[in-house]
Scaffold this motif. Structure first.
Motif, mmCIF file in Angstrom:
data_model
loop_
_atom_site.group_PDB
_atom_site.id
_atom_site.type_symbol
_atom_site.label_atom_id
_atom_site.label_comp_id
_atom_site.label_asym_id
_atom_site.label_seq_id
_atom_site.Cartn_x
_atom_site.Cartn_y
_atom_site.Cartn_z
ATOM 1 N N GLY A 180 0.285 -1.294 0.342
ATOM 2 C CA GLY A 180 -0.426 0.125 -0.288
ATOM 3 C C GLY A 180 0.949 1.301 -0.065
ATOM 4 N N GLN A 181 0.344 2.240 -0.713
ATOM 5 C CA GLN A 181 0.568 3.665 -0.103
ATOM 6 C C GLN A 181 0.943 4.674 0.367
ATOM 7 O OE1 GLN A 181 -1.531 5.502 -3.619
ATOM 8 N NE2 GLN A 181 -0.061 4.687 -4.896
ATOM 9 N N TYR A 182 -0.412 4.113 1.988
ATOM 10 C CA TYR A 182 0.291 4.466 3.352
ATOM 11 C C TYR A 182 0.265 4.286 4.288
ATOM 12 C CZ TYR A 182 -3.677 8.426 1.017
ATOM 13 O OH TYR A 182 -3.530 9.176 -0.297
ATOM 14 N N ARG A 183 0.763 4.231 5.785
ATOM 15 C CA ARG A 183 1.594 4.049 6.416
ATOM 16 C C ARG A 183 0.540 3.149 7.711
ATOM 17 N NH1 ARG A 183 4.238 8.082 10.351
ATOM 18 N NH2 ARG A 183 5.535 9.338 8.904
ATOM 19 N N PHE A 239 3.658 16.355 1.085
ATOM 20 C CA PHE A 239 3.754 14.611 1.513
ATOM 21 C C PHE A 239 2.735 13.876 -0.029
ATOM 22 C CE2 PHE A 239 3.083 17.816 5.329
ATOM 23 C CZ PHE A 239 3.840 17.109 6.460
ATOM 24 N N THR A 240 3.634 14.233 -1.164
ATOM 25 C CA THR A 240 3.437 13.690 -2.177
ATOM 26 C C THR A 240 3.308 11.766 -2.130
ATOM 27 O OG1 THR A 240 5.497 14.162 -3.620
ATOM 28 C CG2 THR A 240 3.315 15.106 -3.982
ATOM 29 N N ASP A 241 4.624 11.419 -1.473
ATOM 30 C CA ASP A 241 4.458 10.415 -0.597
ATOM 31 C C ASP A 241 4.467 10.333 0.392
ATOM 32 O OD1 ASP A 241 5.951 8.508 0.487
ATOM 33 O OD2 ASP A 241 8.044 9.013 0.480
ATOM 34 N N ARG A 242 3.021 9.524 0.059
ATOM 35 C CA ARG A 242 1.953 8.900 1.062
ATOM 36 C C ARG A 242 2.785 8.386 2.284
ATOM 37 N NH1 ARG A 242 -0.951 13.590 -1.012
ATOM 38 N NH2 ARG A 242 -1.791 12.878 -3.031
ATOM 39 N N GLY A 243 3.749 7.903 2.157
ATOM 40 C CA GLY A 243 3.814 7.314 3.993
ATOM 41 C C GLY A 243 4.709 7.958 4.507
ATOM 42 N N ARG A 244 4.648 9.848 3.912
ATOM 43 C CA ARG A 244 4.945 10.686 5.136
ATOM 44 C C ARG A 244 3.416 11.201 5.670
ATOM 45 N NH1 ARG A 244 8.281 14.763 2.203
ATOM 46 N NH2 ARG A 244 8.963 15.148 4.550
ATOM 47 N N LEU A 245 2.355 10.825 5.651
ATOM 48 C CA LEU A 245 1.341 11.173 6.230
ATOM 49 C C LEU A 245 1.336 10.291 7.205
ATOM 50 C CD1 LEU A 245 -0.997 11.442 2.753
ATOM 51 C CD2 LEU A 245 -0.345 13.491 5.123
ATOM 52 N N ASP A 246 0.600 11.416 8.357
ATOM 53 C CA ASP A 246 0.577 10.519 9.034
ATOM 54 C C ASP A 246 -0.389 9.666 10.129
ATOM 55 O OD1 ASP A 246 3.142 11.206 10.901
ATOM 56 O OD2 ASP A 246 2.213 12.909 11.608
ATOM 57 N N VAL A 247 -1.013 8.259 10.905
ATOM 58 C CA VAL A 247 -2.205 7.494 10.847
ATOM 59 C C VAL A 247 -2.279 7.745 12.531
ATOM 60 C CG1 VAL A 247 -1.973 6.705 8.889
ATOM 61 C CG2 VAL A 247 -0.811 5.583 10.161
#
Length: 653
Positions: A180-183, A239-247
């Motif tokens: 996946g793209q997100y954390r 934050f185009t790298d979605r892994g940098r967005l916090d969950v």
């Protein structure tokens, strides 16, 4: 265990391939339909002589027969996903293997028994009706592969062979893993299934059975944090790298695991050829069905997070909560054919036991609920009948079961359909469902160390009534469903199960038509209109959902060795207050703060070479130029633009 099944599968493939060969030692070849649209409809086979594409049969639980199909159609494009089904009425989360939000609901065919629940985890769960049986003259294999997002892929391998005309075996395994793209969005799942069908030389004894083992593991993120949500909506270039967005969750994981054994066998006491029989009463059979199913749902966390799920009975430490469900249904039946009932009639009796619950009490006294028991246990006896009648082109199918009493399994189930079919020109079907059954078990009884998530409910049965009409023809397809639900049970905005004391009235109208022009171009259109005239405060769907695919199809190069399919699919649904996802429950809950509705545009290039179909696709290319308002559920963005590749390959040995 997975590795054992996979190893067994491929060793079986190798051993059978060594036994069955075509005359020329190669694969079946040919033109344009069925098994690679076989030239002259036949293959030369050493052991079986001449075979046709119609000899490669696929038989479902209702005894409907189709054929292994290697053609390339627009429906194959819609079904090229990890579920192998058209997802028109579903809204996927960004990573394959995750859950789906619902854009529409199907109430035509529901189970007569309540399930364990955790319904958000069961979109890829294969039920009894999803298992196919086969009859093939030569060993047959199909491999489906598709890439996912960020180090992801799914592989579905099916292998079937007949040891004789009367004995067929099949083995299949679908494995998926996608980062996946997100954390915290990793998905990993496996669906193993094995089937067998057998009949004696004179069809006096018949057997049909299958075994499935399925597991679905998901990392749970809880969606984006408020700050990350704004960074996504504002399209912050950092934050185009979605892994940098916090969950919201960084230590949670869920697992749904299921095992099922199904057996249906019968013995023919006498048939129309017996001297003791008459034309009025024939093929008397006595039979038995066994359905054993066990499911587990587990939610794990590395540490307690009261900021998300509220106060807990313990302040810290790891969390692992697990519930399980076991259903055993034994059915005995007597079946016969008679001209007085215009076909086949069956009387049946069920003895069913169910066991759901926990191995321990997690939170014994909370929310004014004194939880003293660990499990819900019950059994019941049901009586019913099935009828399959036919007069010319008119068919009627009906089944009914009444389970008296007041326990978890009490209720009634009536499902019927009337079908008129005029050759291949058109088919008209009317269906009726009357169902009364208890809610799913996790709505009746649930435990957790989180104080809010503990309840024992004594809900009344949910009554569902559905009337449906379908029309399928070469001119187009249409369906209308009118559904009424009394005592509907749902998860409210506070994540607690509630029973609606009103009536839900739900109308769904769906139409599909493909227009072809300039010989090589086509426009496939599907539109769905929905209206909830009462109960819309607890039952929510978008008013309109549409999908329009414009594509070009042709054969390229001399001799037409390559069929291509190039096009784009536009999908849109109107704004509605879509349900929110709760990872602790594995369920969708009501929410009143966010409306979701957006368009997507996918571009594809598909090709077919002999029995191989190749799929290239750019998902959601519209995300590059539209606002960042695309969500699968509140706080869960839909997927960004991604390029994916897949293939479906058949072998006929």
């Amino acid at each position: 265990m997975k590795q054992f099944f996979i190893l067994t599968f491929f060793l079986t493939c190798l051993s059978v391939q060594a036994q069955f060969r075509t005359v020329n030692g190669g694969f079946a070849r040919g033109g344009n339909r069925g098994v690679d649209s076989l030239a002259n409809d036949e293959i030369s086979v050493k052991l079986l002589g001449k075979t046709k594409f119609t000899d490669y049969k696929v038989i479902n639980i209702k005894r409907d027969t189709s054929y292994i199909d290697t053609t390339l159609t627009i429906q194959k494009e819609y079904q090229h996903n990890f579920r192998r089904k058209d997802n028109f009425e579903l809204l996927a989360f960004h990573n394959q293997g995750q859950t789906f939000n619902s854009l529409g609901y199907n109430f035509r065919d529901l189970s007569q028994f309540p399930d364990i629940g955790f319904s958000a985890k069961q979109f890829n769960y294969l039920n009894i009706s999803d298992i196919d049986y086969y009859r093939v003259p030569t060993p047959t294999t199909q491999i489906m592969y598709k890439t996912g997002q960020e180090q992801g892929q799914v592989l579905d391998a099916i292998f079937t062979f007949n040891l004789s005309k009367r004995l067929n075996l099949s083995f299949a395994y679908r494995g998926l893993r996608s980062l996946g793209q997100y954390r915290r969005s990793l998905s990993s799942s496996g669906n193993f299934r094995a089937t067998a069908t057998y009949s004696t030389p004179k069809d006096q004894y018949n057997l049909k059975t299958h075994l499935t083992t399925q597991d679905f593991t998901n990392e749970e993120s809880g969606g984006l944090t408020p700050e990350s949500l704004q960074n996504f909506i504002n399209d912050d270039p950092n934050f185009t790298d979605r892994g940098r967005l916090d969950v919201n969750l960084d230590n949670a994981e869920s697992l749904l695991d299921g095992t099922r054994f199904y057996l249906d066998h019968n013995f023919k006491l006498f048939d129309s050829k017996d001297s003791t029989n008459t034309k009025n009463f024939s093929n008397l059979k006595v039979g038995h069905q066994l359905h054993y199913e066990k499911k587990f749902f587990t939610f794990e966390q590395g540490a307690i997070t009261p900021s998300i799920f509220g106060e807990a009975s313990k302040a810290n430490g790891e969390l692992r909560e697990s519930s399980d469900y076991r259903l055993i249904n034994n059915q005995g039946y007597l079946e016969f054919n008679s001209k007085y009932v215009l076909g086949r009639f069956r009387v049946k009796a069920n003895y069913t036991t169910v066991n759901y619950g926990y191995d321990t009490i997690y939170n014994s006294n909370v929310n004014n609920i004194n939880i003293t028991k660990k499990r819900l246990i019950g059994d019941a006896i049901g009586l019913g009948a099935d009828w399959n009648g036919r007069i010319g082109n008119f068919k009627v199918n009906a089944n009914a079961m009444v389970t008296p009493g007041s326990g978890h399994l009490a209720g009634n189930h009536l499902n019927g359909e009337a079908i008129y079919e005029k050759d291949s020109v058109f088919k008209v079907k009317a269906s009726l469902l009357l169902l009364s059954k208890a809610p799913n078990f996790n709505q009746q009884f649930f435990q957790s160390v989180y104080n809010k998530y503990n309840w024992e409910n004594d809900f009344t049965n949910i009554d569902t009534r559905n009337i449906g009409f379908s029309f399928n023809s070469k001119w187009g397809n249409a369906s209308v469903d009118f559904t009424n639900i009394e005592d509907y049970v749902y998860f409210d905005t506070d994540s607690l199960p509630k029973q609606y004391n009103g009536s839900i009235t739900y109308l769904k109208v769906k139409a599909n038509k493909e227009f072809k022009f300039f010989k090589k171009f086509a426009l496939d259109n599907t539109i769905m209109y929905q209206n909830v005239s009462s109960g819309s405060d607890v039952f929510r769907v978008p008013e309109f959902v549409t999908r329009n695919t414009l594509y070009y199809s042709d054969h390229w190069f001399k001799g037409n060795p390559l069929q291509v399919q190039i096009g784009a699919t536009f999908k849109y649904f109107t704004n509605y207050r879509a349900n929110a996802y709760n990872p602790l429950l594995g369920e969708f809950i009501l929410q009143n703060d966010t409306e979701i509705g957006f368009p997507t545009l996918d571009v594809f290039f598909n090709a077919k070479v002999r029995r191989t179909r190749i799929f290239f696709k750019i998902d959601n290319i519209s995300s590059n130029f539209l606002e960042k308002n695309y969500f699968s559920a509140p706080n869960y963005p839909y997927r960004d633009m991604s390029i994916r590749f897949g293939v479906v390959w058949n072998w006929f040995i």
